[in-house]
Design a protein around this motif. Structure first.
Motif, PDB file in Angstrom:
ATOM      1  N   MET A  54       0.872  -1.291   0.014  1.00  0.00           N
ATOM      2  CA  MET A  54       0.293  -0.419  -0.239  1.00  0.00           C
ATOM      3  C   MET A  54       0.912   0.993  -0.073  1.00  0.00           C
ATOM      4  O   MET A  54       1.748   1.142   0.166  1.00  0.00           O
ATOM      5  CB  MET A  54      -0.935   0.174   1.248  1.00  0.00           C
ATOM      6  CG  MET A  54      -0.616  -0.160   2.050  1.00  0.00           C
ATOM      7  SD  MET A  54      -1.369  -0.142   4.112  1.00  0.00           S
ATOM      8  CE  MET A  54      -2.193  -1.476   3.624  1.00  0.00           C
ATOM      9  N   LEU A  56       0.447   5.324   1.050  1.00  0.00           N
ATOM     10  CA  LEU A  56       0.223   5.765   2.233  1.00  0.00           C
ATOM     11  C   LEU A  56       0.456   7.247   1.644  1.00  0.00           C
ATOM     12  O   LEU A  56       1.499   8.168   1.793  1.00  0.00           O
ATOM     13  CB  LEU A  56       0.572   5.708   3.174  1.00  0.00           C
ATOM     14  CG  LEU A  56      -0.425   4.550   4.239  1.00  0.00           C
ATOM     15  CD1 LEU A  56       0.425   3.314   3.925  1.00  0.00           C
ATOM     16  CD2 LEU A  56      -0.359   4.551   5.886  1.00  0.00           C
ATOM     17  N   LYS A 198      -5.973  -0.924   7.006  1.00  0.00           N
ATOM     18  CA  LYS A 198      -6.172   0.939   6.750  1.00  0.00           C
ATOM     19  C   LYS A 198      -6.354   1.279   7.553  1.00  0.00           C
ATOM     20  O   LYS A 198      -6.015   2.074   7.913  1.00  0.00           O
ATOM     21  CB  LYS A 198      -7.206   0.586   4.977  1.00  0.00           C
ATOM     22  CG  LYS A 198      -6.290   0.010   4.194  1.00  0.00           C
ATOM     23  CD  LYS A 198      -7.698   0.266   3.021  1.00  0.00           C
ATOM     24  CE  LYS A 198      -7.850   0.830   2.677  1.00  0.00           C
ATOM     25  NZ  LYS A 198      -9.181   0.943   1.144  1.00  0.00           N
ATOM     26  N   GLU A 202      -4.494   4.447   9.226  1.00  0.00           N
ATOM     27  CA  GLU A 202      -4.972   5.583   8.890  1.00  0.00           C
ATOM     28  C   GLU A 202      -5.383   6.482   9.772  1.00  0.00           C
ATOM     29  O   GLU A 202      -5.699   8.104   9.899  1.00  0.00           O
ATOM     30  CB  GLU A 202      -6.108   5.841   7.719  1.00  0.00           C
ATOM     31  CG  GLU A 202      -6.321   5.190   6.196  1.00  0.00           C
ATOM     32  CD  GLU A 202      -6.111   5.057   5.432  1.00  0.00           C
ATOM     33  OE1 GLU A 202      -6.917   5.691   4.335  1.00  0.00           O
ATOM     34  OE2 GLU A 202      -8.208   4.785   5.800  1.00  0.00           O
ATOM     35  N   ARG A 408      -3.544   9.228   4.263  1.00  0.00           N
ATOM     36  CA  ARG A 408      -4.685   8.398   3.577  1.00  0.00           C
ATOM     37  C   ARG A 408      -3.989   7.841   2.616  1.00  0.00           C
ATOM     38  O   ARG A 408      -3.181   7.399   1.859  1.00  0.00           O
ATOM     39  CB  ARG A 408      -5.854   9.460   3.069  1.00  0.00           C
ATOM     40  CG  ARG A 408      -5.197   9.870   1.557  1.00  0.00           C
ATOM     41  CD  ARG A 408      -6.314  10.937   0.881  1.00  0.00           C
ATOM     42  NE  ARG A 408      -5.993  11.349   0.192  1.00  0.00           N
ATOM     43  CZ  ARG A 408      -5.948  11.379  -0.854  1.00  0.00           C
ATOM     44  NH1 ARG A 408      -6.673   9.893  -1.334  1.00  0.00           N
ATOM     45  NH2 ARG A 408      -4.842  12.019  -1.965  1.00  0.00           N
ATOM     46  N   VAL A 409      -4.704   6.286   2.633  1.00  0.00           N
ATOM     47  CA  VAL A 409      -4.270   4.945   1.885  1.00  0.00           C
ATOM     48  C   VAL A 409      -4.544   5.725   0.397  1.00  0.00           C
ATOM     49  O   VAL A 409      -5.440   5.237   0.053  1.00  0.00           O
ATOM     50  CB  VAL A 409      -4.528   4.085   2.400  1.00  0.00           C
ATOM     51  CG1 VAL A 409      -3.981   2.443   1.012  1.00  0.00           C
ATOM     52  CG2 VAL A 409      -4.103   3.309   3.517  1.00  0.00           C
ATOM     53  N   THR A 412      -3.710   0.319  -2.773  1.00  0.00           N
ATOM     54  CA  THR A 412      -3.881  -0.599  -2.326  1.00  0.00           C
ATOM     55  C   THR A 412      -3.602  -1.955  -2.935  1.00  0.00           C
ATOM     56  O   THR A 412      -4.267  -1.703  -4.236  1.00  0.00           O
ATOM     57  CB  THR A 412      -5.026  -1.209  -1.706  1.00  0.00           C
ATOM     58  OG1 THR A 412      -6.011  -1.279  -1.997  1.00  0.00           O
ATOM     59  CG2 THR A 412      -4.737   0.333  -0.192  1.00  0.00           C
TER      60      THR A 412
END
Length: 592
Positions: A54, A56, A198, A202, A408-409, A412
């Motif tokens: 992922m 970020l 996640k 976050e 925030r992601v 992914t």
């Protein structure tokens, strides 16, 4: 010569002992697998083991607002807006530079005498030690870049701590070049719950305690805005959407289906709805409960006072969070605060004796207990019908502290392993078979020196694997390619040296002199060093600028090049000189 040989033997014995220790302590030979519980082990990457990747995105906008003490200066806000738009167009843009350029352009257009170092911007009291009223834009920019860098480092450490508490071993967490983005790779086929991970990453962990408005205090306001809501949204009644008739608790003001969440949020935060607020509700803020109750969300009304520091307790004031069980087996989260947090909590509970207070984490209400006594020891409890998983995740977030800014992601990927256990086992066997045939061919073509070249190659493999294990490195497909490339270069170095020795012998040069000449810069050594250093520089550049698989390739390449330089030029020479001293001769002719 004696000093050189002593150095070679000493380094070889030390390296071999250390590397064999790491290799044998980390590999389960019977099952062709790596031991999981070892502190030092060779971790398999996403492409070999599977897992999650992922990216970020760290909000530089929120950091700049934080450093300016949430300035409401319209030029500052306009510059932020312009930087946001530029960021959407090009995610790789330098946000801070564009913000500063936009700020200066807006200031010039408006013909205003305002600087970044102004007291209502970055020259505020919080930054008074570094920024003064007459500080130049360059000095302010340098200060902001330093603060942003420190914030990103802090975020990386907090994320690593949260992932470690989650039970995932050896995560790969690295910044993407010099951007505000972080790449996280979590290997292991058992990683399946992407949403849970996640959510943990976050969470900012901003903890607040607020006084609440009761259901009876808020309902008249909802009746007032009902007609306005009907005109705007399909003639539906806000009273019906909030399911007022189903509410049984005095501190809950709405029970909303998830499909109406955005509509209710947008409406209650709209200018029209706020203009209808009576004076005694001027400080109201509506917040959602954290838990989804069969697709319904609870709505709460809390009292916001921006000037009241007593309500602001951030995650960094929490020294310890742990769970306990009530006599009815209900899980509670126990929070222990530091000295500053304890003082604020004492004043807050003293002020709100007998009233309901909302315990809010990242703008979500987790519990609304009634204050029954003054709490002076900095302890508080959250009851919220938590599951064991939810309680563990919340404790994880609270114990690792508050993130400096929101993240925030943005991307992914769940990656399945390209190679299964059986394929890896077969790969190891085929690799050993290939090595065996290389040994046979080198012995067939170069006789005894060819055998020594094979032994040198074997030492290469031991040293590379041992160093990778000692580093807790992650092995990927590209990393394996890097190892194979360096092994090939090591064998190529041996071939260059042997061919140079053969050439000297054909020119009637003594064998010992031929060996010495071949290992000199006038012999094969210059070609070997040239090729190895060129490849090494490429590896360093790839390591510095690359991420993920590219960095994995460059890591094994750099280690392999350094090792092969030692083994091919020092260890290989030691074997040849030892053989010549013991047997007085050796052959480098082809065997037919």
């Amino acid at each position: 010569m004696r000093i050189r040989n002593f150095f070679t033997i000493f380094v070889t014995i030390i390296l071999t002992t250390i590397c064999l220790y790491y290799i044998l302590s980390s590999i389960d030979i019977e099952n062709y697998t790596l031991k999981r519980n070892n502190k030092k082990t060779l971790n398999l990457g996403l492409d070999l083991k599977g897992g999650m990747s992922m990216i970020l995105d760290i909000s530089e906008r929120d950091l700049l607002r934080k450093f300016s003490d949430n300035s409401q200066n319209f030029i500052f806000l306009k510059a932020l807006q312009n930087a946001d738009e530029k960021k959407k167009e090009n995610p790789n843009t330098d946000y801070l530079s564009f913000f500063i350029n936009s700020f200066n352009q807006e200031r010039k257009n408006k013909k205003l005498n305002i600087n970044l170092s102004s007291p209502n911007l970055f020259g505020n009291q919080s930054n008074s030690e570094d920024i003064h009223y007459n500080s130049s834009d360059f000095e302010v920019e340098r200060f902001l870049r330093k603060k942003i860098e420190l914030s990103i480092i802090s975020i990386q450490n907090i994320l690593r701590s949260r992932i470690d508490r989650f039970g995932i071993k050896q995560p790969n967490i690295q910044r993407i070049k010099n951007s505000n983005r972080i790449l996280i790779e979590l290997s292991g086929s058992g990683i399946k719950n992407m949403d849970r991970i996640k959510n943990i990453l976050e969470k900012k962990a901003e903890l607040n305690f607020f006084e609440t408005y009761s259901f009876q205090e808020i309902v008249p306001y909802f009746n007032t805005i009902d007609n306005f809501f009907k005109k705007k949204y399909f003639k539906k009644s806000i009273i019906d959407i909030l399911n007022i008739s189903l509410i049984k608790s005095s501190h809950i003001v709405g029970l909303v289906h998830v499909k109406y969440q955005k509509i209710i949020s947008d409406f209650l935060n709209s200018t029209g709805a706020k203009n209808c607020l009576p004076y005694h509700l001027h400080d109201v803020k509506f917040m959602w409960g954290y838990k989804n109750l069969d697709n319904f969300l609870q709505l709460f009304a809390v009292k916001i006072n921006d000037n009241d520091e007593e309500t602001f307790l951030n995650g960094n004031m929490v020294t310890h969070a742990y769970k306990s069980f009530s006599p009815l087996n209900e899980i509670s989260i126990n929070i222990k605060m530091n000295e500053e947090g304890s003082k604020k909590w004492k004043r807050f509970t003293e002020k709100n004796m007998g009233k309901s207070v909302a315990i809010v984490l990242d703008n979500l209400v987790y519990a609304v207990p009634v204050v029954k006594s003054i709490i002076s020891n900095g302890m508080s409890q959250i009851y919220g019908n938590f599951s064991i998983q939810e309680s563990n995740d919340l404790i994880n977030i609270l114990n690792t502290g508050e993130l400096p800014t929101s993240i925030r992601v943005v991307q992914t990927d769940v990656i399945g392993p390209y190679l299964g256990k059986e394929s890896i086992r077969r790969g190891v066997i085929s690799f050993l078979i290939a090595l065996f045939f290389i040994f046979i061919w080198m012995f067939f073509y170069y006789s005894i020196p060819g055998l020594y070249a094979g032994v040198v190659l074997f030492f290469n493999i031991i040293f590379i694997l041992g160093i990778l294990i000692s580093m807790n490195a992650v092995l990927t497909f590209p990393g394996i390619a890097g190892i194979i490339l360096t092994l090939a270069m090591s064998m190529d170095a041996s071939i260059l040296i042997y061919e140079k020795i053969k050439e000297n012998i054909k020119n009637k040069v003594f064998i010992l002199t031929s060996i010495n000449n071949s290992y000199s810069l006038q012999g094969a050594l210059s070609s070997i060093i040239d090729g190895q250093i060129t490849t090494l520089l490429c590896g360093i550049i790839l390591f510095y600028f690359g991420i993920g698989p590219i960095r994995g390739f460059s890591t094994t390449l750099i280690i392999g090049i350094v090792i092969s330089m030692f083994t091919s030029t020092c260890l290989g020479r030691l074997f040849l000189e030892w053989h010549l001293k013991k047997y007085k001769k050796f052959f480098l002719e082809k065997k037919y």
